[in-house]
Scaffold this motif. Sequence first.
Motif, PDB file in Angstrom:
ATOM      1  N   PRO A 539       0.826  -1.144   0.139  1.00 20.66           N
ATOM      2  CA  PRO A 539       0.060   0.035   0.059  1.00 20.66           C
ATOM      3  C   PRO A 539       0.750   1.186  -0.004  1.00 20.66           C
ATOM      4  N   PRO A 540       0.815   2.097  -0.993  1.00 16.18           N
ATOM      5  CA  PRO A 540       1.574   3.432  -1.186  1.00 16.18           C
ATOM      6  C   PRO A 540       1.718   4.259   0.020  1.00 16.18           C
ATOM      7  N   GLU A 541       0.741   4.306   0.927  1.00 20.01           N
ATOM      8  CA  GLU A 541       0.446   4.997   2.009  1.00 20.01           C
ATOM      9  C   GLU A 541       1.412   4.501   3.117  1.00 20.01           C
ATOM     10  N   ARG A 542       1.739   3.355   2.996  1.00 18.78           N
ATOM     11  CA  ARG A 542       2.487   2.750   4.287  1.00 18.78           C
ATOM     12  C   ARG A 542       4.232   2.507   3.924  1.00 18.78           C
ATOM     13  N   LEU A 543       4.576   3.176   2.517  1.00 18.31           N
ATOM     14  CA  LEU A 543       5.762   3.042   2.105  1.00 18.31           C
ATOM     15  C   LEU A 543       6.598   4.070   3.140  1.00 18.31           C
ATOM     16  N   ASN A 544       7.849   3.919   3.643  1.00 16.89           N
ATOM     17  CA  ASN A 544       8.667   4.879   4.034  1.00 16.89           C
ATOM     18  C   ASN A 544       9.631   5.391   3.101  1.00 16.89           C
ATOM     19  N   ALA A 545      10.053   6.625   3.306  1.00 19.84           N
ATOM     20  CA  ALA A 545      10.892   7.584   2.390  1.00 19.84           C
ATOM     21  C   ALA A 545      11.904   6.837   1.928  1.00 19.84           C
ATOM     22  N   ASN A 546      12.675   6.135   3.007  1.00 21.52           N
ATOM     23  CA  ASN A 546      13.872   5.242   2.306  1.00 21.52           C
ATOM     24  C   ASN A 546      13.339   4.257   1.208  1.00 21.52           C
ATOM     25  N   ALA A 547      12.220   3.493   1.469  1.00 23.34           N
ATOM     26  CA  ALA A 547      11.904   2.452   0.385  1.00 23.34           C
ATOM     27  C   ALA A 547      11.476   2.906  -0.883  1.00 23.34           C
ATOM     28  N   ILE A 548      10.950   4.393  -0.973  1.00 26.31           N
ATOM     29  CA  ILE A 548      10.616   5.004  -1.854  1.00 26.31           C
ATOM     30  C   ILE A 548      11.893   5.499  -2.701  1.00 26.31           C
ATOM     31  N   ALA A 549      12.964   5.823  -2.143  1.00 28.71           N
ATOM     32  CA  ALA A 549      14.193   6.691  -2.438  1.00 28.71           C
ATOM     33  C   ALA A 549      14.981   5.434  -2.923  1.00 28.71           C
ATOM     34  N   GLU A 550      15.135   4.380  -2.424  1.00 31.43           N
ATOM     35  CA  GLU A 550      15.814   3.170  -2.830  1.00 31.43           C
ATOM     36  C   GLU A 550      15.163   2.814  -4.321  1.00 31.43           C
ATOM     37  N   TYR A 551      13.856   2.543  -4.376  1.00 33.38           N
ATOM     38  CA  TYR A 551      13.259   2.138  -5.591  1.00 33.38           C
ATOM     39  C   TYR A 551      13.519   3.158  -6.767  1.00 33.38           C
ATOM     40  N   GLU A 552      13.561   4.551  -6.559  1.00 34.70           N
ATOM     41  CA  GLU A 552      13.718   5.431  -7.521  1.00 34.70           C
ATOM     42  C   GLU A 552      15.265   5.414  -7.998  1.00 34.70           C
ATOM     43  N   ARG A 553      16.001   5.215  -6.983  1.00 34.37           N
ATOM     44  CA  ARG A 553      17.427   5.041  -7.468  1.00 34.37           C
ATOM     45  C   ARG A 553      17.764   3.780  -8.250  1.00 34.37           C
ATOM     46  N   ALA A 554      17.066   2.871  -8.077  1.00 31.10           N
ATOM     47  CA  ALA A 554      17.204   1.543  -8.658  1.00 31.10           C
ATOM     48  C   ALA A 554      16.826   1.726 -10.236  1.00 31.10           C
ATOM     49  N   GLN A 555      15.708   2.537 -10.236  1.00 33.70           N
ATOM     50  CA  GLN A 555      15.205   2.972 -11.711  1.00 33.70           C
ATOM     51  C   GLN A 555      16.229   3.925 -12.368  1.00 33.70           C
ATOM     52  N   MET A 556      16.879   4.760 -11.659  1.00 31.57           N
ATOM     53  CA  MET A 556      17.926   5.628 -12.294  1.00 31.57           C
ATOM     54  C   MET A 556      19.135   5.016 -12.594  1.00 31.57           C
ATOM     55  N   GLU A 557      19.420   3.679 -12.309  1.00 30.94           N
ATOM     56  CA  GLU A 557      20.401   2.879 -12.932  1.00 30.94           C
ATOM     57  C   GLU A 557      20.084   2.815 -14.326  1.00 30.94           C
ATOM     58  N   ASN A 558      18.843   2.907 -14.866  1.00 29.71           N
ATOM     59  CA  ASN A 558      18.723   2.872 -16.113  1.00 29.71           C
ATOM     60  C   ASN A 558      17.996   3.968 -16.732  1.00 29.71           C
ATOM     61  N   ALA A 559      18.365   5.128 -16.217  1.00 23.33           N
ATOM     62  CA  ALA A 559      17.852   6.515 -16.587  1.00 23.33           C
ATOM     63  C   ALA A 559      17.863   6.858 -18.127  1.00 23.33           C
ATOM     64  N   ASP A 560      18.850   5.959 -19.004  1.00 22.06           N
ATOM     65  CA  ASP A 560      18.925   6.028 -20.366  1.00 22.06           C
ATOM     66  C   ASP A 560      17.751   5.332 -21.106  1.00 22.06           C
ATOM     67  N   GLN A 561      16.817   4.508 -20.204  1.00 23.38           N
ATOM     68  CA  GLN A 561      15.799   3.744 -20.633  1.00 23.38           C
ATOM     69  C   GLN A 561      14.288   4.457 -20.549  1.00 23.38           C
ATOM     70  N   PRO A 562      13.489   4.700 -21.459  1.00 21.26           N
ATOM     71  CA  PRO A 562      12.123   5.179 -21.007  1.00 21.26           C
ATOM     72  C   PRO A 562      11.284   4.377 -19.864  1.00 21.26           C
ATOM     73  N   GLY A 563      11.357   2.845 -19.913  1.00 23.16           N
ATOM     74  CA  GLY A 563      10.646   2.349 -19.079  1.00 23.16           C
ATOM     75  C   GLY A 563      10.959   2.575 -17.659  1.00 23.16           C
ATOM     76  N   ALA A 564      12.126   3.008 -17.337  1.00 20.64           N
ATOM     77  CA  ALA A 564      12.569   3.396 -16.020  1.00 20.64           C
ATOM     78  C   ALA A 564      11.763   4.577 -15.419  1.00 20.64           C
ATOM     79  N   HIS A 565      11.610   5.312 -16.301  1.00 20.82           N
ATOM     80  CA  HIS A 565      10.833   6.736 -15.790  1.00 20.82           C
ATOM     81  C   HIS A 565       9.501   6.585 -15.821  1.00 20.82           C
ATOM     82  N   ILE A 566       8.988   5.514 -16.602  1.00 23.90           N
ATOM     83  CA  ILE A 566       7.559   5.188 -16.568  1.00 23.90           C
ATOM     84  C   ILE A 566       7.426   4.506 -15.143  1.00 23.90           C
ATOM     85  N   ASN A 567       8.261   3.616 -14.579  1.00 19.87           N
ATOM     86  CA  ASN A 567       8.323   3.091 -13.421  1.00 19.87           C
ATOM     87  C   ASN A 567       8.054   4.008 -12.226  1.00 19.87           C
ATOM     88  N   ILE A 568       9.156   5.141 -12.467  1.00 21.65           N
ATOM     89  CA  ILE A 568       8.933   6.238 -11.579  1.00 21.65           C
ATOM     90  C   ILE A 568       7.751   6.743 -11.394  1.00 21.65           C
TER      91      ILE A 568
END
Length: 733
Positions: A539-568
């Motif tokens: 549930p999104p409302e129960r995610l903490n800031a660290n979890a959200i930040a780690e998820y976005e960092r993981a997507q930015m490992e593939n920042a050259d791919q449009p699918g990563a930004h869709i996930n973000i």
Amino acid sequence: MNWRGRRAWGASLILIFVAVLAAMFYRHSRSPDDVPVPVAVTPAARPAATFVDETSCAGCHAEQAKAWHGSHHDLAMEEATDATVLGNFNDASFTKDGVRTRFFKRDGKYWINTDGADGKATDFEVKYTFGVEPLQQYLIALDRGRLQSFTIAWDVGKKRWFHLYPDERIDHLDPLHWTQPSQNWNFMCAECHSTDVKKNFDVETGSYNTSWKQIDVGCQACHGPASNHVASQTPAKQDFSLDFAAADATAQIETCARCHSRRSVISSDYRHGERLMQTHLPSLLTGDLYFPDGQIRDEVYEYGSFLQSKMHAKGVRCSDCHEPHSLKLRREGNELCAGCHNAGAPAARPSIDVSTLQHKNYDSSAHHFHEPGKPGSQCVDCHAPSRVYMQIDPRRDHSFRIPRPDVSVRLGTPNACNSCHEKRSAKWAADQVAKWYGPNRRQEETFADASTDSQLMRLAADANTPAILRATTIDRLTAYPSEPALDTLQSAVRAADPLVRMAAADAFTFYPPAQRSAVLPLVNDPVRAVRLAAVTSAPPERLNANAIAEYERAQMENADQPGAHINIGNLRASLGRVAEAETAYQTAIRLDRTFGPAYVNLADLKSRTGENAMAIAILQAGLDAQRTEGPQTAALHHSMGLAMIRERRYDDAIAQLKTAAKQSPTDVRYAYVLGVALYDTGKKEEGISTLERALRSHPTDRDLLAALAAYARDSGDTAAAAEYMKRMSGTAN
């Protein structure tokens, strides 16, 4: 490098309602499921190791250096010189699709004259060679730090130029053209052809500043950074963070799997000796990559198939068969397999479980029923059949299964017998096997035979089943959401193997938000890939800031791919951060204006915020950006149809939904939505006919059965309704 997912984003990448971590990437792995496996050596306290120059390695490791020299790892990538270029650059030419490409030398350098990104013939300098056998490719430097893999390659054996996509008509605007992102070395190839690669992509400028410590696959690519080893007064293997000779094979196998698997990167902080899923996301046995029984289909390399094998389960590792420095087989022909599979004592390491090996002479006609020395007499002919990739590169299936033409009869899967006896039927091959091996031959159910939810649940819960099969089974179980299936997922969340936990976390996205709380403990899982999967399901409302930040960092490992930004964008939208979500979707479009899922998700965001007219305009822009109509545009038309329904433009909506279903006829969801829309807009007969036609191709689809049952009941045909309901309950046996 070979990009196989041609124009395949379509419906598989529609992420309208949920954020799915692996929108365009892939998944993974296995270790014994009941006991977490430590893979790292615990060295004495010392500075963190760094990468060093490897020229000194041969001084102490001469034998290993000699074996490595000239290997595929050594020659994985080289500067283009007279010593490394194998292709004919003596003013040779190759013509395809009306484009004449010329290969020549000038001023001591290698050049290719061909069509560039603008379609005009231009001279391009070859900077690097890529690979050595059976084909060699060439890398060309373009603007913004891009290295591109040229799609006309050199056939080393036949000494000829050939195209990697001979059956495709490709021009400079095509996604498979050599200048397009699909052929980009920085993203697609670099990590596995050089040592200590840093991609260094700048999303603002769209440019790369990619670097490496060593141009090829050197010692430290596998052993890890060697500064402590070099500085030590008494160098030893303890200077490294992993021990390839340890009794447990996981460390070695997962080191190889970093490159010998279909996977994506979720962290650039790769640390030798840590679990693969801390930094990489290997694929499951999905239908686009593997056949229904787990045999290799697409270019998936060796890891996913080996994890299915009994050899993996018994403790066999890569170096038992392959010398790790030369990469050659340790023995030739049947002698390799006969080291363990023989009538006497198996020559296996102590950590390999040989207790169930039958002691018999497998290298005989009495076993394989073929003339010695002829096709069919080699162990690999039947137990590791090959499949050709990149037109001329045969690679063996490492699941080491027995031939099952009887399964081919039932399910249409390949089998080793018919790969040679191409003009014979699978039934003929099955009859031959039955004749040779008799009624007591192995006929156990295969992974492909699990087709009902009860069968899938049993397989998913079986700790003796390889983890990659269990995880894939959980993925398949999402087609049958139910309370019993939910119980299976809740148990899988607590599994010892991280791949199973990750698959369970992903599967919860198919359940209502109230039931997803079960994945919350996985947000703090010790394995990064599991944590990321949990973020998409919790549930999104129960995610903490660290979890959200780690998820976005993981997507930015593939920042050259449009699918990563869709996930973000999807995650931000679920958190109510609408403006930030829109920015992410717009970034995806900026990276690739032809990438349909970006338009689909942005349009859905606009619709959900009351801007439906804007959503239609966005989808039209997405359609206008496409060069051709086909499966790649089906998702855009489908979303356009839904948006038009919201505007009560029913005739226009039906036309769009019909186009989507026609362009992607295998997507049952498109057919279902079209059938329901037709019925609900008064075209009842056409709607029912559409649903019935889809049901013939998808006879167990519960949505189709439920809709047809409801419509039969509405028409007063209680017998038909009962039959549909019976069939629907039959999928839960």
